[in-house]
Design a protein around this motif. Structure first.
Motif, mmCIF file in Angstrom:
data_model
loop_
_atom_site.group_PDB
_atom_site.id
_atom_site.type_symbol
_atom_site.label_atom_id
_atom_site.label_comp_id
_atom_site.label_asym_id
_atom_site.label_seq_id
_atom_site.Cartn_x
_atom_site.Cartn_y
_atom_site.Cartn_z
ATOM 1 N N GLY A 191 -124.294 -26.013 -34.091
ATOM 2 C CA GLY A 191 -125.604 -25.401 -34.313
ATOM 3 C C GLY A 191 -126.579 -26.287 -34.135
ATOM 4 N N LEU A 192 -126.325 -27.490 -33.405
ATOM 5 C CA LEU A 192 -127.448 -28.386 -32.663
ATOM 6 C C LEU A 192 -127.790 -27.649 -31.196
ATOM 7 C CD1 LEU A 192 -128.988 -30.908 -32.768
ATOM 8 C CD2 LEU A 192 -127.426 -32.132 -31.930
ATOM 9 N N LYS A 193 -128.664 -26.889 -31.306
ATOM 10 C CA LYS A 193 -128.866 -26.150 -30.145
ATOM 11 C C LYS A 193 -130.119 -26.709 -29.194
ATOM 12 C CE LYS A 193 -126.319 -22.393 -31.289
ATOM 13 N NZ LYS A 193 -126.973 -21.188 -31.868
ATOM 14 N N ILE A 194 -130.901 -27.645 -29.992
ATOM 15 C CA ILE A 194 -131.865 -28.134 -29.098
ATOM 16 C C ILE A 194 -132.226 -29.733 -29.332
ATOM 17 C CG2 ILE A 194 -133.983 -27.357 -30.448
ATOM 18 C CD1 ILE A 194 -135.636 -26.758 -27.751
ATOM 19 N N ILE A 195 -132.518 -30.386 -28.402
ATOM 20 C CA ILE A 195 -132.862 -31.827 -28.614
ATOM 21 C C ILE A 195 -134.136 -31.986 -27.832
ATOM 22 C CG2 ILE A 195 -132.139 -34.293 -27.965
ATOM 23 C CD1 ILE A 195 -129.277 -33.626 -28.454
ATOM 24 N N TYR A 196 -135.225 -33.072 -28.470
ATOM 25 C CA TYR A 196 -136.352 -33.261 -27.831
ATOM 26 C C TYR A 196 -136.079 -34.759 -27.601
ATOM 27 C CZ TYR A 196 -138.273 -28.931 -30.085
ATOM 28 O OH TYR A 196 -138.462 -27.629 -30.097
ATOM 29 N N GLU A 220 -134.607 -27.852 -19.948
ATOM 30 C CA GLU A 220 -135.194 -26.485 -19.953
ATOM 31 C C GLU A 220 -136.645 -26.274 -20.296
ATOM 32 O OE1 GLU A 220 -132.316 -27.303 -21.053
ATOM 33 O OE2 GLU A 220 -130.664 -26.283 -20.804
ATOM 34 N N PHE A 221 -137.133 -27.276 -21.045
ATOM 35 C CA PHE A 221 -138.605 -27.577 -21.371
ATOM 36 C C PHE A 221 -139.270 -28.769 -20.857
ATOM 37 C CE2 PHE A 221 -136.378 -24.850 -24.324
ATOM 38 C CZ PHE A 221 -136.886 -23.755 -24.330
ATOM 39 N N VAL A 222 -140.555 -28.707 -20.228
ATOM 40 C CA VAL A 222 -141.107 -29.916 -20.362
ATOM 41 C C VAL A 222 -142.493 -29.764 -21.125
ATOM 42 C CG1 VAL A 222 -142.457 -31.481 -18.895
ATOM 43 C CG2 VAL A 222 -140.251 -30.430 -18.065
ATOM 44 N N VAL A 229 -129.068 -35.578 -18.879
ATOM 45 C CA VAL A 229 -127.863 -34.975 -18.155
ATOM 46 C C VAL A 229 -126.775 -34.772 -19.216
ATOM 47 C CG1 VAL A 229 -126.209 -34.887 -16.272
ATOM 48 C CG2 VAL A 229 -128.550 -35.273 -15.788
ATOM 49 N N ARG A 230 -126.576 -35.820 -19.922
ATOM 50 C CA ARG A 230 -125.535 -35.557 -21.144
ATOM 51 C C ARG A 230 -125.825 -34.517 -22.064
ATOM 52 N NH1 ARG A 230 -122.735 -40.823 -23.497
ATOM 53 N NH2 ARG A 230 -122.507 -41.252 -21.370
ATOM 54 N N VAL A 231 -126.891 -34.256 -22.415
ATOM 55 C CA VAL A 231 -127.453 -33.139 -23.402
ATOM 56 C C VAL A 231 -127.285 -31.775 -22.491
ATOM 57 C CG1 VAL A 231 -129.369 -32.226 -24.524
ATOM 58 C CG2 VAL A 231 -129.128 -34.710 -24.673
ATOM 59 N N ARG A 232 -127.737 -31.881 -21.401
ATOM 60 C CA ARG A 232 -127.531 -30.482 -20.744
ATOM 61 C C ARG A 232 -126.095 -30.167 -20.398
ATOM 62 N NH1 ARG A 232 -130.380 -28.331 -16.652
ATOM 63 N NH2 ARG A 232 -129.976 -26.576 -17.803
ATOM 64 N N ASP A 233 -125.203 -31.062 -20.254
ATOM 65 C CA ASP A 233 -123.769 -30.894 -19.959
ATOM 66 C C ASP A 233 -123.220 -30.291 -21.225
ATOM 67 O OD1 ASP A 233 -123.998 -31.610 -17.219
ATOM 68 O OD2 ASP A 233 -123.147 -33.515 -17.250
ATOM 69 N N ALA A 234 -123.594 -30.928 -22.388
ATOM 70 C CA ALA A 234 -122.954 -30.311 -23.449
ATOM 71 C C ALA A 234 -123.481 -28.885 -24.024
ATOM 72 C CB ALA A 234 -123.470 -31.338 -24.691
ATOM 73 N N ILE A 266 -126.691 -28.259 -24.750
ATOM 74 C CA ILE A 266 -127.660 -28.090 -25.617
ATOM 75 C C ILE A 266 -129.081 -28.240 -24.781
ATOM 76 C CG2 ILE A 266 -129.028 -29.645 -27.471
ATOM 77 C CD1 ILE A 266 -125.910 -31.104 -28.001
ATOM 78 N N ALA A 267 -129.815 -27.420 -25.385
ATOM 79 C CA ALA A 267 -131.002 -27.242 -24.689
ATOM 80 C C ALA A 267 -131.933 -28.309 -24.902
ATOM 81 C CB ALA A 267 -131.969 -26.015 -25.059
ATOM 82 N N LEU A 268 -132.735 -28.908 -23.541
ATOM 83 C CA LEU A 268 -133.463 -30.131 -23.656
ATOM 84 C C LEU A 268 -134.783 -29.966 -23.527
ATOM 85 C CD1 LEU A 268 -133.180 -33.177 -23.624
ATOM 86 C CD2 LEU A 268 -133.159 -33.017 -21.339
ATOM 87 N N SER A 269 -135.575 -30.599 -24.350
ATOM 88 C CA SER A 269 -137.090 -30.590 -24.204
ATOM 89 C C SER A 269 -137.475 -31.928 -24.261
ATOM 90 C CB SER A 269 -137.637 -29.827 -25.437
ATOM 91 O OG SER A 269 -139.194 -29.678 -25.331
ATOM 92 N N VAL A 270 -138.169 -32.032 -22.993
ATOM 93 C CA VAL A 270 -138.676 -33.535 -22.836
ATOM 94 C C VAL A 270 -140.081 -33.554 -22.789
ATOM 95 C CG1 VAL A 270 -136.547 -34.117 -21.554
ATOM 96 C CG2 VAL A 270 -138.678 -33.643 -20.200
ATOM 97 N N SER A 271 -140.802 -34.651 -23.039
ATOM 98 C CA SER A 271 -142.060 -34.766 -23.183
ATOM 99 C C SER A 271 -142.582 -36.053 -22.228
ATOM 100 C CB SER A 271 -142.579 -35.397 -24.492
ATOM 101 O OG SER A 271 -142.027 -36.661 -24.974
ATOM 102 N N VAL A 272 -143.440 -35.795 -21.556
ATOM 103 C CA VAL A 272 -144.326 -36.851 -20.494
ATOM 104 C C VAL A 272 -145.597 -37.002 -20.913
ATOM 105 C CG1 VAL A 272 -142.422 -36.201 -18.742
ATOM 106 C CG2 VAL A 272 -144.771 -34.966 -18.816
ATOM 107 N N ILE A 273 -146.003 -38.030 -20.517
ATOM 108 C CA ILE A 273 -147.596 -38.579 -21.051
ATOM 109 C C ILE A 273 -148.327 -38.783 -19.856
ATOM 110 C CG2 ILE A 273 -148.764 -39.835 -22.531
ATOM 111 C CD1 ILE A 273 -146.373 -40.441 -24.278
ATOM 112 N N ALA A 274 -149.166 -37.971 -19.413
ATOM 113 C CA ALA A 274 -150.169 -38.168 -18.361
ATOM 114 C C ALA A 274 -151.120 -39.461 -18.901
ATOM 115 C CB ALA A 274 -151.211 -36.729 -17.964
#
Ligand code: SF4
Length: 289
Positions: A122-127, A195-197, A155-160, A162-170
């Motif tokens: 059930g771990l479906k998303i990692i930030y 999947e998400f930025v 890439v390891r998260v995506r290959d598993a 699991i949806a991946l949401s990453v943050s970036v800081i302008a």
């Protein structure tokens, strides 16, 4: 529910049950981050979490999403997380998704097989906080990972699966490294294909150590227009194949959202329109709300 200290969650976890399995952040060194500076890191015993789950079940008739906090909940041992996910599934059979935040180091400590097993439970998303793709910026802000590690972890998260949401800081590179920060960050995002930025813009909190660099004059903050120009440069360099790009955090000068690649041109046009305005949609005062 029982929570220790101030708690934080991603905007997209607004409807989730927040379960606090760790207190603070095991890394807790990023200079732009103030969230857990006053907490000593520890993992809460599973028995306490079971009690929180019991209280939540009694209080909420439907729990469709669970978000595990605090800062980098994936730091807990795999066996702990596996048992917890089983318990969540047992007590909340209606639960569709459990998510958590992780550092790149937390992710890389898990094998691909462990991540796949956690996904099946059930771990479906990692930030994951990317923040920048520039090694110079990552080192200066004490992120604890370089660009290569961030890509490997993503890439390891995506290959598993699991949806991946990453943050970036302008603005994280300041005036000094704005160009490099934008282009190198785009490179990392293109390599990960998350999947998400989630885009944030640098804000100086009084407890964030980065403030001292600004006060000492070694980091020059971008003003609103330069921040938007940096974001434009980043977006222009993105080659994402199926990503939701959002700047919906209150730190931004203007809210932005686009599905990439389909809406890339519209997003760039929107940023160009914002650049023509005499003042940003949100003032610095409003960004702090
Ligand atoms: S940004 Fe994330 S990893 Fe860095 S100190 Fe804050 S919570 Fe920890």
């Amino acid at each position: 529910m029982r929570y220790y200290g101030d708690i934080y969650r991603a905007p997209s976890e607004a409807e989730s049950l927040l379960l606090q399995i760790t207190i603070g952040c095991s890394h807790n060194r990023c200079t732009f981050c103030y969230m857990y500076k006053n907490k000593s890191f520890r993992i809460r015993p599973l028995e306490e979490i079971r009690e929180d789950i019991r209280l939540a079940r009694a209080a909420y008739p439907s729990v469709r999403r669970v978000f595990l906090i605090d800062g980098d909940a994936l730091v807990v041992p795999t066996a702990y997380l596996s048992e917890l996910l089983d318990h969540i599934n047992e007590v909340f059979p209606e639960c569709e998704r459990t998510g958590l935040s992780a550092t790149a180091a937390d992710i890389l400590r898990k094998s691909p097989q462990e991540l796949s097993m956690l996904r099946s439970k059930g771990l479906k998303i990692i930030y994951m906080g990317v923040e920048s793709g520039s090694d110079a910026v990552l080192k200066r802000v004490c992120k604890g990972s370089d660009a290569a590690a961030l890509v490997q972890a993503g890439v390891r998260v995506r290959d598993a699966g699991i949806a991946l949401s990453v943050s970036v800081i302008a603005g994280l590179g300041g005036v000094q490294r704005s160009h490099e920060h934008a282009l190198k960050t785009a490179e990392v995002l293109n390599a990960i294909q998350p999947e998400f930025v989630g885009l944030l813009s640098l804000l100086l909190h009084e407890d964030a150590p980065i403030r001292r660099e600004v006060e000492a004059g070694t980091l020059t903050l971008l003003e609103s227009r330069a921040t938007l120009q940096e974001i434009r440069l980043l977006v222009e360099a993105l080659e994402l194949e199926a990503t939701v790009f959002r700047a919906n955090h209150a730190s931004n000068y203007a809210p932005l959202k686009a599905y990439l690649p389909e809406e890339k041109k519209r997003l760039l046009d929107e940023i160009d329109r914002l650049l023509l305005l005499r003042s940003p949609v949100r003032s610095d005062h409003m960004r702090r709300l």
